[in-house]
Design a protein around this motif. Sequence first.
Motif, PDB file in Angstrom:
ATOM      1  N   UNK A 184      50.054  53.468  60.438  1.00 35.59           N
ATOM      2  CA  UNK A 184      50.115  52.092  59.945  1.00 35.59           C
ATOM      3  C   UNK A 184      50.843  51.266  60.992  1.00 35.59           C
ATOM      4  N   UNK A 185      50.134  50.385  61.661  1.00 35.58           N
ATOM      5  CA  UNK A 185      50.779  49.576  62.698  1.00 35.58           C
ATOM      6  C   UNK A 185      50.498  48.101  62.449  1.00 35.58           C
ATOM      7  N   UNK A 186      51.525  47.285  62.594  1.00 36.57           N
ATOM      8  CA  UNK A 186      51.345  45.855  62.343  1.00 36.57           C
ATOM      9  C   UNK A 186      51.956  45.029  63.475  1.00 36.57           C
ATOM     10  N   UNK A 187      51.380  43.880  63.719  1.00 42.08           N
ATOM     11  CA  UNK A 187      51.972  42.909  64.639  1.00 42.08           C
ATOM     12  C   UNK A 187      52.034  41.573  63.927  1.00 42.08           C
ATOM     13  N   UNK A 188      53.206  40.967  63.914  1.00 43.57           N
ATOM     14  CA  UNK A 188      53.357  39.625  63.345  1.00 43.57           C
ATOM     15  C   UNK A 188      53.603  39.600  61.856  1.00 43.57           C
ATOM     16  N   UNK A 189      53.710  40.782  61.248  1.00 43.14           N
ATOM     17  CA  UNK A 189      53.970  40.823  59.818  1.00 43.14           C
ATOM     18  C   UNK A 189      54.771  42.072  59.493  1.00 43.14           C
ATOM     19  N   UNK A 190      55.592  41.987  58.470  1.00 45.27           N
ATOM     20  CA  UNK A 190      56.454  43.095  58.077  1.00 45.27           C
ATOM     21  C   UNK A 190      55.621  44.306  57.640  1.00 45.27           C
ATOM     22  N   UNK A 191      55.856  45.440  58.280  1.00 40.94           N
ATOM     23  CA  UNK A 191      55.079  46.648  57.976  1.00 40.94           C
ATOM     24  C   UNK A 191      55.257  47.076  56.519  1.00 40.94           C
ATOM     25  N   UNK A 192      56.473  46.930  56.002  1.00 39.65           N
ATOM     26  CA  UNK A 192      56.699  47.332  54.608  1.00 39.65           C
ATOM     27  C   UNK A 192      55.870  46.515  53.629  1.00 39.65           C
ATOM     28  N   UNK A 252      43.250  53.970  50.805  1.00 39.32           N
ATOM     29  CA  UNK A 252      43.387  53.978  52.265  1.00 39.32           C
ATOM     30  C   UNK A 252      44.210  55.170  52.753  1.00 39.32           C
ATOM     31  N   UNK A 253      44.425  56.162  51.865  1.00 38.35           N
ATOM     32  CA  UNK A 253      45.317  57.257  52.249  1.00 38.35           C
ATOM     33  C   UNK A 253      44.748  58.106  53.379  1.00 38.35           C
ATOM     34  N   UNK A 254      43.418  58.058  53.572  1.00 34.91           N
ATOM     35  CA  UNK A 254      42.839  58.832  54.671  1.00 34.91           C
ATOM     36  C   UNK A 254      42.509  57.966  55.879  1.00 34.91           C
ATOM     37  N   UNK A 255      43.032  56.729  55.884  1.00 37.47           N
ATOM     38  CA  UNK A 255      42.688  55.804  56.968  1.00 37.47           C
ATOM     39  C   UNK A 255      43.896  55.351  57.768  1.00 37.47           C
ATOM     40  N   UNK A 256      43.698  55.256  59.063  1.00 35.42           N
ATOM     41  CA  UNK A 256      44.672  54.534  59.885  1.00 35.42           C
ATOM     42  C   UNK A 256      44.494  53.051  59.566  1.00 35.42           C
ATOM     43  N   UNK A 257      45.607  52.329  59.546  1.00 29.98           N
ATOM     44  CA  UNK A 257      45.533  50.897  59.228  1.00 29.98           C
ATOM     45  C   UNK A 257      46.278  50.094  60.291  1.00 29.98           C
ATOM     46  N   UNK A 258      45.593  49.094  60.814  1.00 29.37           N
ATOM     47  CA  UNK A 258      46.212  48.175  61.780  1.00 29.37           C
ATOM     48  C   UNK A 258      46.077  46.762  61.240  1.00 29.37           C
ATOM     49  N   UNK A 259      47.164  46.018  61.279  1.00 28.10           N
ATOM     50  CA  UNK A 259      47.102  44.619  60.852  1.00 28.10           C
ATOM     51  C   UNK A 259      47.721  43.760  61.950  1.00 28.10           C
ATOM     52  N   UNK A 279      49.436  25.652  58.713  1.00 29.33           N
ATOM     53  CA  UNK A 279      48.796  26.283  59.863  1.00 29.33           C
ATOM     54  C   UNK A 279      47.732  27.255  59.369  1.00 29.33           C
ATOM     55  N   UNK A 280      46.525  27.105  59.849  1.00 23.98           N
ATOM     56  CA  UNK A 280      45.488  28.075  59.518  1.00 23.98           C
ATOM     57  C   UNK A 280      45.699  29.297  60.390  1.00 23.98           C
ATOM     58  N   UNK A 281      45.761  30.450  59.776  1.00 25.30           N
ATOM     59  CA  UNK A 281      46.077  31.661  60.521  1.00 25.30           C
ATOM     60  C   UNK A 281      45.084  32.755  60.171  1.00 25.30           C
ATOM     61  N   UNK A 282      44.568  33.412  61.192  1.00 30.93           N
ATOM     62  CA  UNK A 282      43.648  34.508  60.943  1.00 30.93           C
ATOM     63  C   UNK A 282      44.399  35.830  60.886  1.00 30.93           C
ATOM     64  N   UNK A 283      44.145  36.587  59.828  1.00 33.14           N
ATOM     65  CA  UNK A 283      44.728  37.922  59.694  1.00 33.14           C
ATOM     66  C   UNK A 283      43.618  38.918  60.019  1.00 33.14           C
ATOM     67  N   UNK A 284      43.905  39.823  60.928  1.00 29.17           N
ATOM     68  CA  UNK A 284      42.913  40.825  61.309  1.00 29.17           C
ATOM     69  C   UNK A 284      43.379  42.196  60.843  1.00 29.17           C
ATOM     70  N   UNK A 285      42.462  42.932  60.219  1.00 28.36           N
ATOM     71  CA  UNK A 285      42.803  44.284  59.784  1.00 28.36           C
ATOM     72  C   UNK A 285      41.731  45.241  60.265  1.00 28.36           C
ATOM     73  N   UNK A 286      42.172  46.428  60.601  1.00 23.37           N
ATOM     74  CA  UNK A 286      41.227  47.474  60.963  1.00 23.37           C
ATOM     75  C   UNK A 286      41.611  48.739  60.211  1.00 23.37           C
ATOM     76  N   UNK A 287      40.646  49.303  59.505  1.00 23.67           N
ATOM     77  CA  UNK A 287      40.890  50.580  58.848  1.00 23.67           C
ATOM     78  C   UNK A 287      39.923  51.575  59.478  1.00 23.67           C
TER      79      UNK A 287
END
Length: 405
Positions: free
Chosen positions: A273-281, A298-305, A255-263
């Motif tokens: 640090x917030x994630x959907x569809x993948x283990x946060x750890x 990335x210590x000064x960035x919010x991260x969304x995946x 399955x081709x799957x797109x991973x989206x990240x926002x910093x």
Amino acid sequence: MAGIAAVSPIGTVTSAEAARVQSGIGEVDRVLGGGFVPGSIILIGGDPGIGKSTLLLQLAGRLASNGGTALYVTAEESTAQIRGRAERIGAVVDGLSLAATTDLDAALAAIEGAVPTLAVVDSVQTLTSPELSGPAGSVGQVREVAARLSELAKASGTCVALVGHVTKEGTVAGPRTLEHLVDAVIYLEGERLGSTRLLRAAKNRYGSTDEVGVLEMRGDGLAEVDDASRFFLETDETPTAGSAVTIALEGTRPLAVEIQALTAAASYGNPRRATTGIDTNRVLMLIAVLARHAGLNLSGHDVYVNIAGGLRIDEPAADLAVATALASSLRERPVRHGTVLAGEVALSGRLRAAARAERRLLEATRLGFDRLVTGTMRGEREPSLSAGMVVARDIREALAEALEG
Ligand SMILES: Nc1ncnc2c1ncn2[C@@H]1O[C@H](COP(=O)(O)OP(=O)(O)OP(=O)(O)O)[C@@H](O)[C@H]1O
Ligand SMILES: [Mg+2]
């Protein structure tokens, strides 16, 4: 006296395999291993409201329109409610009957009387045997319901599909209570608000447990998707920063799957640090590896995946695409055109090749990509250097191959 069990030479016994009943929904048959096996009992588990009743009513309707017979025993909703749903999904057909009861004996008698090709029982947690003292849904009741239905299935050749609600612990009616009592356990999964539904077998006596069915919840029920592999792919035009594509292997199906990240620069306090569809750890680990081994702090960035399309990815081969999406967002550089990523990132920053990398590259090529960036690894999993296979030793090298500029 129990008498003597009938003994037959194996050569004279007919196989149930030959008589598989196609459900009429290809994705369901794929997960079942080719259709229902007569006399078998399967458990369909899933979160409340995910679409279990819809799927089973649809299956019952399809089976009945294809010349079989089906009986839907509801212990949760009234027959009028089921009829309403059937109208919506086109399951008002000859050969499909309804019965409403919460009494196990009454349900068994109804199935015995009708001898349908398929009996749906909705749900295992709401039927009770008056002979047992426990309340509906208790371990004793649930086991009794499953065991008696299983006996009936074996004796009559009817396929029984039993609905089970998943408890808070994520198991059907308590840990392993039912799994050994049924022939197959199939989970219907998906994000409640998204429309994608996945079917997975957790156990299957008559087929592989690797296969995944992909369905879409629509107003008229669960529909098969045209090209499952393309289904989770949201970008098909110009690559944008923060997006990376991996080819995941779900069972035998790529399955081709797109991973989206926002910093985004964190405004105050601990970055999010917030994630959907993948283990946060797993994402936290990748953030640490990027800092230590690729000079991306990335210590000064919010991260969304986010995994596009409501899919959940557990395989480590998705690591590289997640790390690349993060780096792509932070550096504001898109992934190179035509590039997909698949490889496991180690704490050392080294990359392991994805299992069956060639198979993944083949699928990527079919979908219009031309490069697969993966890792090196000793042994059998080492990818061959076919055209389009880009082998990187570590995360830094992989990012140099993957990102533009
Ligand atoms: N009119 C409708 N149009 C589109 N989708 C609908 C409609 N009605 C219900 N649905 C979909 O069906 C889902 C509920 O399906 P269903 O009742 O089969 O789930 P379930 O797993 O059996 O739930 P429960 O745990 O309550 O028994 C809703 O969440 C919604 O997605
Ligand atoms: Mg239901």
